[in-house]
Design an enzyme around this catalytic site. Structure first.
Site, PDB file in Angstrom:
ATOM      1  N   CYS A 136       6.673  -7.646 -14.295  1.00 51.01           N
ATOM      2  CA  CYS A 136       7.729  -7.543 -13.282  1.00 51.01           C
ATOM      3  C   CYS A 136       8.435  -8.882 -13.097  1.00 51.01           C
ATOM      4  O   CYS A 136       7.926  -9.771 -12.400  1.00 51.01           O
ATOM      5  CB  CYS A 136       7.119  -7.065 -11.962  1.00 51.01           C
ATOM      6  N   CYS A 139       9.405  -9.704  -9.519  1.00 52.33           N
ATOM      7  CA  CYS A 139       8.276 -10.173  -8.700  1.00 52.33           C
ATOM      8  C   CYS A 139       7.887 -11.606  -9.061  1.00 52.33           C
ATOM      9  O   CYS A 139       7.601 -12.412  -8.183  1.00 52.33           O
ATOM     10  CB  CYS A 139       7.045  -9.295  -8.921  1.00 52.33           C
ATOM     11  N   ASP A 140       7.839 -11.918 -10.344  1.00 56.54           N
ATOM     12  CA  ASP A 140       7.174 -13.154 -10.779  1.00 56.54           C
ATOM     13  C   ASP A 140       8.095 -14.189 -11.434  1.00 56.54           C
ATOM     14  O   ASP A 140       7.640 -15.297 -11.722  1.00 56.54           O
ATOM     15  CB  ASP A 140       6.038 -12.806 -11.764  1.00 56.54           C
TER      16      ASP A 140
HETATM   17  C1  LIG Z   1       1.211  -6.931 -11.640  1.00 57.39           C
HETATM   18  C2  LIG Z   1       2.208  -6.486 -10.593  1.00 57.39           C
HETATM   19  C3  LIG Z   1       2.743  -7.417  -9.727  1.00 57.39           C
HETATM   20  C4  LIG Z   1       3.663  -7.018  -8.771  1.00 57.39           C
HETATM   21  N1  LIG Z   1       4.149  -7.957  -7.915  1.00 57.39           N
HETATM   22  C5  LIG Z   1       5.017  -7.581  -6.937  1.00 57.39           C
HETATM   23  C6  LIG Z   1       5.506  -8.534  -5.999  1.00 57.39           C
HETATM   24  O1  LIG Z   1       5.196  -9.719  -6.074  1.00 57.39           O
HETATM   25  N2  LIG Z   1       6.355  -8.081  -5.048  1.00 57.39           N
HETATM   26  C7  LIG Z   1       6.744  -6.776  -4.958  1.00 57.39           C
HETATM   27  O2  LIG Z   1       7.502  -6.422  -4.048  1.00 57.39           O
HETATM   28  N3  LIG Z   1       6.291  -5.859  -5.837  1.00 57.39           N
HETATM   29  C8  LIG Z   1       5.456  -6.228  -6.813  1.00 57.39           C
HETATM   30  N4  LIG Z   1       5.003  -5.305  -7.723  1.00 57.39           N
HETATM   31  C9  LIG Z   1       5.491  -3.924  -7.613  1.00 57.39           C
HETATM   32  C10 LIG Z   1       4.761  -3.199  -6.482  1.00 57.39           C
HETATM   33  O3  LIG Z   1       3.371  -3.361  -6.649  1.00 57.39           O
HETATM   34  C11 LIG Z   1       5.115  -1.719  -6.480  1.00 57.39           C
HETATM   35  O4  LIG Z   1       6.516  -1.587  -6.359  1.00 57.39           O
HETATM   36  C12 LIG Z   1       4.460  -0.990  -5.311  1.00 57.39           C
HETATM   37  O5  LIG Z   1       3.055  -1.185  -5.320  1.00 57.39           O
HETATM   38  C13 LIG Z   1       4.739   0.497  -5.352  1.00 57.39           C
HETATM   39  O6  LIG Z   1       4.116   1.060  -4.245  1.00 57.39           O
HETATM   40  P1  LIG Z   1       3.786   2.604  -4.161  1.00 57.39           P
HETATM   41  O7  LIG Z   1       3.160   2.787  -2.808  1.00 57.39           O
HETATM   42  O8  LIG Z   1       4.969   3.406  -4.472  1.00 57.39           O
HETATM   43  O9  LIG Z   1       2.738   2.914  -5.305  1.00 57.39           O
HETATM   44  P2  LIG Z   1       1.508   2.178  -5.989  1.00 57.39           P
HETATM   45  O10 LIG Z   1       1.319   0.796  -5.493  1.00 57.39           O
HETATM   46  O11 LIG Z   1       1.722   2.405  -7.432  1.00 57.39           O
HETATM   47  O12 LIG Z   1       0.271   3.044  -5.488  1.00 57.39           O
HETATM   48  C14 LIG Z   1       0.086   4.359  -5.923  1.00 57.39           C
HETATM   49  C15 LIG Z   1      -1.142   4.915  -5.243  1.00 57.39           C
HETATM   50  O13 LIG Z   1      -1.260   6.297  -5.560  1.00 57.39           O
HETATM   51  C16 LIG Z   1      -2.627   6.595  -5.802  1.00 57.39           C
HETATM   52  N5  LIG Z   1      -2.689   7.814  -6.606  1.00 57.39           N
HETATM   53  C17 LIG Z   1      -2.115   8.066  -7.810  1.00 57.39           C
HETATM   54  N6  LIG Z   1      -2.427   9.314  -8.225  1.00 57.39           N
HETATM   55  C18 LIG Z   1      -3.208   9.860  -7.244  1.00 57.39           C
HETATM   56  C19 LIG Z   1      -3.843  11.125  -7.074  1.00 57.39           C
HETATM   57  N7  LIG Z   1      -3.730  12.085  -7.989  1.00 57.39           N
HETATM   58  N8  LIG Z   1      -4.588  11.315  -5.954  1.00 57.39           N
HETATM   59  C20 LIG Z   1      -4.665  10.375  -4.994  1.00 57.39           C
HETATM   60  N9  LIG Z   1      -4.055   9.164  -5.103  1.00 57.39           N
HETATM   61  C21 LIG Z   1      -3.347   8.913  -6.209  1.00 57.39           C
HETATM   62  C22 LIG Z   1      -3.168   5.345  -6.485  1.00 57.39           C
HETATM   63  O14 LIG Z   1      -4.573   5.273  -6.368  1.00 57.39           O
HETATM   64  C23 LIG Z   1      -2.459   4.266  -5.677  1.00 57.39           C
HETATM   65  O15 LIG Z   1      -3.208   3.978  -4.519  1.00 57.39           O
HETATM   66  C24 LIG Z   1       4.076  -5.667  -8.694  1.00 57.39           C
HETATM   67  C25 LIG Z   1       3.536  -4.727  -9.570  1.00 57.39           C
HETATM   68  C26 LIG Z   1       2.615  -5.115 -10.517  1.00 57.39           C
HETATM   69  C27 LIG Z   1       2.034  -4.097 -11.457  1.00 57.39           C
END
Ligand SMILES: Cc1cc2nc3c(=O)[nH]c(=O)nc-3n(C[C@H](O)[C@H](O)[C@H](O)COP(=O)(O)OP(=O)(O)OC[C@H]3O[C@@H](n4cnc5c(N)ncnc54)[C@H](O)[C@@H]3O)c2cc1C
Length: 313
Positions: A136, A139-140
């Site tokens: 990302c 992000c980084d």
């Molecule tokens: C390495 C990395 C670094 C990042 N750094 C940043 C940063 O510095 N700043 C920033 O703003 N963003 C950053 N991001 C992006 C950010 O993490 C994501 O945009 C954000 O986490 C998305 O949130 P979300 O709640 O949509 O889903 P996610 O964080 O993807 O969470 C999805 C959730 O759904 C659950 N899930 C999936 N399938 C099922 C199922 N069938 N049953 C029950 N639960 C399920 C998973 O267990 C998880 O808890 C980074 C991403 C990565 C990979």
């Protein structure tokens, strides 16, 4: 024997979208159940510093997610360690079956299952994730001011990430396995014109190179796919930009998906085509993919669900 529990609002996913939806729906007295899934806390649990969460100049990703979970619980949400293996949205109440054997029925469902970046699958990539290896640039990228970086990929995201990284890095090397890019022509033109960007064609990443103490990236080794010769490209950061996989498996035959698997919502809302089913966060968003935008959509989903449920009463 399986048990069944009914809830007004079932939230599936424990990233920023899910926990924010839980805070808002708990404060709306909807007593939500949140199912965490296999990655409690979501994607931010696999990173180190987060510097763009408003109110926290710098916070470790896992710490931020623990705080979100505590916040959701403190507001009255029930957070459950379980995984939803099937979801039936064909009639209400909606029915979710979990790995534990539990069946959850719900008047409204908030889908917040997120997405996962695609990785190359190299052990060295895994080792340096969060320590110089990232998926990302938004992000980084800021961590690589005045440094050199490598981007792997050949589609729109790779080109966009490479261009974005020129705002910080002194040099960006784009490494691609083929001799042409899949990215849109206009993006390619911008890429070719940028003096900070160099392209290494026909090369596949073999290994991420780095130091042990402190753990950090010093370069990548790439192999020419035609000749087999290898080359080492020095860099301080390595960005994998080969796409994202939205976690839409549960609903792929029930809801409309677009842009490669993202759940489609009515623009400006979190409403899907099925009344009572809402989607938030990276699961619906192929553009921004940030913690704060996901949290914002989690808030919208809880408000949309609350309005939907109160409209029925
Ligand atoms: C390495 C990395 C670094 C990042 N750094 C940043 C940063 O510095 N700043 C920033 O703003 N963003 C950053 N991001 C992006 C950010 O993490 C994501 O945009 C954000 O986490 C998305 O949130 P979300 O709640 O949509 O889903 P996610 O964080 O993807 O969470 C999805 C959730 O759904 C659950 N899930 C999936 N399938 C099922 C199922 N069938 N049953 C029950 N639960 C399920 C998973 O267990 C998880 O808890 C980074 C991403 C990565 C990979």
């Amino acid at each position: 024997m399986s048990d069944t529990r009914h809830t007004r609002v079932l939230i599936i996913g424990s990233g920023p979208a899910g926990y924010t939806a839980a805070v808002y729906s708990a404060r709306a007295m909807l007593s939500p159940l949140l199912i965490q899934g296999l990655q409690p806390g979501g994607q931010l649990t696999i990173t180190t510093e987060v510097e763009n969460w408003p109110g926290e100049r710098e916070i470790q990703g896992p710490d931020l997610m623990v705080r979100m979970e505590e916040h959701a619980r403190a507001m009255g949400a029930e957070v459950i360690s379980d995984y939803i293996s099937s979801l039936d949205l064909s009639q209400r109440p909606f029915v979710a079956k979990a790995d534990s054997g539990m069946t959850y029925t719900a008047d409204a469902v908030i889908l917040a299952t997120g997405a996962q970046a695609r990785w190359l699958g190299l052990p060295s990539e895994e080792k340096f994730k969060g320590f110089g290896v990232s998926a990302c640039a938004t992000c980084d990228g800021f961590f690589y001011r005045g440094k050199e970086v490598v981007v792997a990929g050949g589609g729109n995201s790779a080109v966009e990430e490479a261009l974005f990284l020129t705002n910080f890095a002194t040099k960006v090397t784009l490494i691609h396995r083929r001799d042409s890019l899949r990215a849109e022509k206009i993006l390619q033109q911008r890429l070719f014109k940028n003096p900070k960007i160099e392209i290494l064609w026909n090369h596949a990443i073999e290994e991420v190179l780095g130091t042990e103490a402190p753990l950090g990236v010093t370069g990548v080794r790439a192999k020419n796919v035609h000749t087999g010769e290898t080359v080492e490209v020095p860099c301080d950061g390595f960005f994998v930009a080969i796409g994202h996989e939205p976690a839409s498996e549960l609903v792929k035959d029930q809801l409309e998906l677009h842009n490669g698997g993202y759940v489609k919502v009515e623009p400006g809302t979190t409403r899907t085509a099925i009344p009572g089913v809402f989607a938030a966060g990276d699961l619906t968003d192929h553009v921004y993919r940030q913690a704060v935008t996901s949290a914002g959509m989690g808030c919208m989903a809880a408000l949309d669900a609350e309005r939907f449920l109160s409209g029925e009463e």
